[in-house]
Design an enzyme around this catalytic site. Sequence first.
Site, short mmCIF file in Angstrom:
data_model
loop_
_atom_site.label_atom_id
_atom_site.label_comp_id
_atom_site.label_asym_id
_atom_site.label_seq_id
_atom_site.Cartn_x
_atom_site.Cartn_y
_atom_site.Cartn_z
N LYS A 52 -38.12 26.61 24.23
CA LYS A 52 -37.24 26.67 25.41
C LYS A 52 -36.33 27.89 25.33
CE LYS A 52 -37.58 21.73 26.25
NZ LYS A 52 -37.01 20.38 26.24
N GLN A 96 -31.93 17.70 23.92
CA GLN A 96 -33.32 17.37 23.57
C GLN A 96 -33.42 15.90 23.19
OE1 GLN A 96 -35.88 19.42 24.05
NE2 GLN A 96 -37.37 17.96 23.26
N ASP A 119 -32.77 19.24 33.32
CA ASP A 119 -33.89 18.34 32.97
C ASP A 119 -34.21 17.37 34.12
OD1 ASP A 119 -35.20 18.59 30.49
OD2 ASP A 119 -33.46 17.83 29.40
N1 GUN Z 1 -38.14 15.19 25.06
C1 GUN Z 1 -39.42 15.15 25.49
N2 GUN Z 1 -39.54 15.79 26.68
C2 GUN Z 1 -38.31 16.25 27.00
C3 GUN Z 1 -37.80 16.99 28.09
O1 GUN Z 1 -38.50 17.35 29.05
N3 GUN Z 1 -36.48 17.28 28.03
C4 GUN Z 1 -35.67 16.86 27.02
N4 GUN Z 1 -34.37 17.17 27.08
N5 GUN Z 1 -36.12 16.17 25.99
C5 GUN Z 1 -37.44 15.87 25.98
#
Ligand code: GUN
Length: 282
Positions: A52, A96, A119
């Site tokens: 990311k 996350q 998100d």
């Molecule tokens: N954990 C698994 N997929 C995601 C996501 O798309 N965003 C976040 N913040 N955590 C995750």
Amino acid sequence: MAVLIDGKRISQEIKEELKQEVAHLKEQGKTGCLAVIQVGDDPASSVYVRNKKRACEYIGIESLSYELPENTSESELLDIIEKLNQDETVNGILVQLPVPDHIDENKVIGAISPKKDVDGFHPQNVGALVSGLPGYVSCTPAGIIQLLKRTGIKITGKNCVVIGRSNIVGKPMSILMLRENATVTIAHSKTKNLPEICKRADIVIAAVGRPKMIDDSYVKEGAVVIDVGIHRNAENKLCGDVDFDRVVPLAEAITPVPGGVGPMTIAMLMYNCVQAMKAGCN
Ligand code: GUN
């Protein structure tokens, strides 16, 4: 033999578009900054977080990294989120998931300002999605819509079965497919006659979380198959929720694992960050 839906290529295409858009926005004096918070050091989460941050750098937005120890308390985390909500240099905040068990995930999601919730997990953004109002959309489902559209797959009027009902994928996915005029069935672990139900689908979206569960007994000839799963098998090789080798001969189109849905999640996160930048969420 199925056509491969190339998530790697399509995500790259989207990131190129966003890179250009960011350059224009910068000329107008707008800046982008995503705060990425990870609690603990789960190796899979560390890989996602690193990717990311790399994607931010690639499209030209800043990223702030918070790598917090596993024993961080819920209130410490909530304090950091509140500071970032107030910080005018930050326009996106991401925690996350999963967070450690002693932290209430829903509290964390609810603490992020909906305006910075890139998100798309905050109840306000989920509600906006369901009501057809503007807001951030969860990245993996949004990425799957882009995969279908950019591969020229028509959605209107199609029977779509979404297998999985998570807040991150299954639920928003089904709403997005409905918004695209599909006839949507949401199936899950308690669904009876799952193979039979999936066999009726023109589009199968597998987000069950079980390696290679969806084989040829679940897929009708000519169906489009989207695989959201990602697992490592005994030989450390990646595989999805779909038994690719058994499904590929009969599907019309299919996403590979890796290189299908995975790269789209990050591309759509970048899309949401650019929306935040445009909206001046800081
Ligand atoms: N954990 C698994 N997929 C995601 C996501 O798309 N965003 C976040 N913040 N955590 C995750």
